[in-house]
Design a protein around this motif. Structure first.
Motif, PDB file in Angstrom:
ATOM      1  N   PHE A 104       6.222   0.351   0.661  1.00  0.00           N
ATOM      2  CA  PHE A 104       5.736  -1.022   0.630  1.00  0.00           C
ATOM      3  C   PHE A 104       6.177  -1.817   1.860  1.00  0.00           C
ATOM      4  CE2 PHE A 104       5.249  -0.246  -3.988  1.00  0.00           C
ATOM      5  CZ  PHE A 104       3.942  -0.680  -4.119  1.00  0.00           C
ATOM      6  N   ARG A 105       7.234  -1.371   2.508  1.00  0.00           N
ATOM      7  CA  ARG A 105       7.698  -2.051   3.714  1.00  0.00           C
ATOM      8  C   ARG A 105       6.891  -1.650   4.940  1.00  0.00           C
ATOM      9  NH1 ARG A 105       8.412  -4.627   7.338  1.00  0.00           N
ATOM     10  NH2 ARG A 105      10.305  -5.465   8.306  1.00  0.00           N
ATOM     11  N   VAL A 106       6.466  -0.398   5.021  1.00  0.00           N
ATOM     12  CA  VAL A 106       5.834   0.132   6.237  1.00  0.00           C
ATOM     13  C   VAL A 106       4.313   0.141   6.133  1.00  0.00           C
ATOM     14  CG1 VAL A 106       5.656   2.135   7.767  1.00  0.00           C
ATOM     15  CG2 VAL A 106       7.872   1.524   6.751  1.00  0.00           C
ATOM     16  N   SER A 107       3.764   0.684   5.057  1.00  0.00           N
ATOM     17  CA  SER A 107       2.303   0.878   4.996  1.00  0.00           C
ATOM     18  C   SER A 107       1.762   0.606   3.598  1.00  0.00           C
ATOM     19  CB  SER A 107       1.954   2.305   5.421  1.00  0.00           C
ATOM     20  OG  SER A 107       2.736   3.238   4.697  1.00  0.00           O
ATOM     21  N   PRO A 108       1.823  -0.630   3.126  1.00  0.00           N
ATOM     22  CA  PRO A 108       1.385  -0.918   1.755  1.00  0.00           C
ATOM     23  C   PRO A 108      -0.122  -0.818   1.539  1.00  0.00           C
ATOM     24  CG  PRO A 108       1.928  -2.942   2.921  1.00  0.00           C
ATOM     25  CD  PRO A 108       2.338  -1.827   3.818  1.00  0.00           C
ATOM     26  N   LYS A 109      -0.915  -0.784   2.600  1.00  0.00           N
ATOM     27  CA  LYS A 109      -2.364  -0.749   2.416  1.00  0.00           C
ATOM     28  C   LYS A 109      -2.918   0.658   2.232  1.00  0.00           C
ATOM     29  CE  LYS A 109      -3.542  -0.714   7.370  1.00  0.00           C
ATOM     30  NZ  LYS A 109      -4.327  -1.380   8.418  1.00  0.00           N
ATOM     31  N   TYR A 110      -2.045   1.666   2.248  1.00  0.00           N
ATOM     32  CA  TYR A 110      -2.487   3.046   2.096  1.00  0.00           C
ATOM     33  C   TYR A 110      -2.032   3.629   0.759  1.00  0.00           C
ATOM     34  CZ  TYR A 110      -3.652   2.885   7.055  1.00  0.00           C
ATOM     35  OH  TYR A 110      -4.199   2.559   8.276  1.00  0.00           O
ATOM     36  N   GLY A 111      -2.183   2.859  -0.296  1.00  0.00           N
ATOM     37  CA  GLY A 111      -1.767   3.329  -1.608  1.00  0.00           C
ATOM     38  C   GLY A 111      -2.549   4.542  -2.074  1.00  0.00           C
ATOM     39  N   TYR A 112      -3.846   4.604  -1.729  1.00  0.00           N
ATOM     40  CA  TYR A 112      -4.651   5.736  -2.159  1.00  0.00           C
ATOM     41  C   TYR A 112      -4.177   7.039  -1.531  1.00  0.00           C
ATOM     42  CZ  TYR A 112      -6.969   5.050   2.359  1.00  0.00           C
ATOM     43  OH  TYR A 112      -7.225   4.915   3.705  1.00  0.00           O
ATOM     44  N   VAL A 113      -3.538   6.957  -0.353  1.00  0.00           N
ATOM     45  CA  VAL A 113      -3.019   8.166   0.295  1.00  0.00           C
ATOM     46  C   VAL A 113      -1.858   8.733  -0.506  1.00  0.00           C
ATOM     47  CG1 VAL A 113      -2.057   9.128   2.419  1.00  0.00           C
ATOM     48  CG2 VAL A 113      -3.737   7.284   2.543  1.00  0.00           C
ATOM     49  N   LEU A 114      -0.975   7.850  -0.962  1.00  0.00           N
ATOM     50  CA  LEU A 114       0.173   8.291  -1.754  1.00  0.00           C
ATOM     51  C   LEU A 114      -0.292   8.939  -3.061  1.00  0.00           C
ATOM     52  CD1 LEU A 114       3.444   6.215  -2.096  1.00  0.00           C
ATOM     53  CD2 LEU A 114       2.679   7.724  -3.906  1.00  0.00           C
TER      54      LEU A 114
END
Length: 317
Positions: A104-114
């Motif tokens: 959430f600190r570095v790349s919160p807009k890539y939730g679908y990747v996780l």
């Protein structure tokens, strides 16, 4: 090719027209698959492993941001870990908390990747994630890919060592914690996978941004070759077992997936490349313009002529 371009254009028109309904539906399907996967792999808490819970959580996630799928997935894993033992729960909760704080600190807009990364592991095509995200994302995608990899291996080792992790003997408490640390955080396979995926993603990202013709195809090919070579070399150096046949077949399937993504997202026509030059008070600008492939979708309209009505009019005259 014309049929594919026409299908692509129709999909774009359809998505633009019904995106209000398609986005929640896609989030629902993604969340449902993720929750079913978790319950199928580590459904230790019977009350949460039923399909009704997965359906309700997926329905809730369809109206929430994508990142909430990762949050609910983490909570579900922690609940199943608690059903094993308190030590496993503490370890899983602490590990997931650190991962989510970093994510959430570095790349919160890539939730679908996780979310997609552990699903890709389950489908035996994890190599598609760094190839496609090197095209679609950027260096920030390394974090969710790494977190998704650790998330998968956490589930994997919980599933395959249920008997040992669920043991209630007092002397087993420290061994359970040390086992999870060794097999999830200090595991050479996990470390090798995270490092290779990071390198492949960065190589694909760097090459596809070049101005050379067919840069996207070159990036996919270079990423696939790098993926195989690094896994084989890493297996020798770190002395870990890598299934070679699965590695090669999975990489080939991942190339097909990456090429499909390239076609539907980029798909440029290098035969109509144009070069232009302009200047301002301080700089000269040299621009290479490569048009995207597009095709006009035929709009067929059928006009019905009522012959009976026209015949009746003639008779009146």
């Amino acid at each position: 090719m014309t049929e594919l371009l026409e299908m692509k254009q129709r999909l774009k028109i359809f998505y633009g027209k019904y995106d209000v309904y398609l986005k929640p539906a896609l989030k629902f399907l993604l969340a449902l698959f993720a929750f079913f996967m978790i319950n199928e792999q580590i459904g230790f808490m019977q009350k949460l492993s039923g399909p009704a819970v997965s359906l309700l959580l997926a329905l809730l996630c369809s109206f929430l941001p994508v990142n909430m799928i990762t949050v609910f997935a983490g909570l579900l894993v922690c609940a199943h870990a608690y059903a094993l033992s308190l030590e496993v729960f503490a370890m899983a909760a602490g590990l997931l908390a650190v991962m989510y704080i970093l994510y959430f600190r570095v790349s919160p807009k890539y939730g679908y990747v996780l979310v997609l990364t552990p699903i890709a592991f389950l489908l035996k095509i994890p190599y598609a994630i760094p190839l496609t995200m090197g095209l679609l994302g950027g260096p920030a995608c390394v974090v969710p890919v790494a977190c998704g990899t650790v998330f998968y291996y956490l589930i994997y080792y919980m599933k395959n060592n249920e008997a040992m992790l669920a043991s209630s003997e007092t002397e087993q408490m420290t061994s359970r914690l040390s086992y999870l640390v060794e097999n999830v955080l200090n595991n050479k396979t996990v470390i090798l996978t995270v490092l290779v995926f990071a390198v492949v993603l960065m190589i694909v990202y760097a090459i596809h941004r070049l101005s050379a013709d067919h840069a996207w195809h070159i990036a996919i090919g270079a990423g696939a070759v790098t993926n195989i070579v690094l896994f084989l070399v890493g297996a020798l150096v770190m002395q870990v077992k890598v299934p070679i046949i699965q590695l090669i077949l999975g990489t080939l399937v991942s190339i097909v997936i990456a090429m499909a993504v390239e076609f539907f997202v980029f798909s440029v026509d290098y035969s109509r490349t144009e070069y232009t030059q302009f200047e301002d008070d301080e700089y000269y600008y040299y621009v290479k313009a490569v048009p995207k492939m597009s095709i006009a979708v035929s709009d067929k309209q059928v006009k019905r002529i009522n012959t009976r009505h026209r015949t009746g009019q003639r008779k009146r005259h």
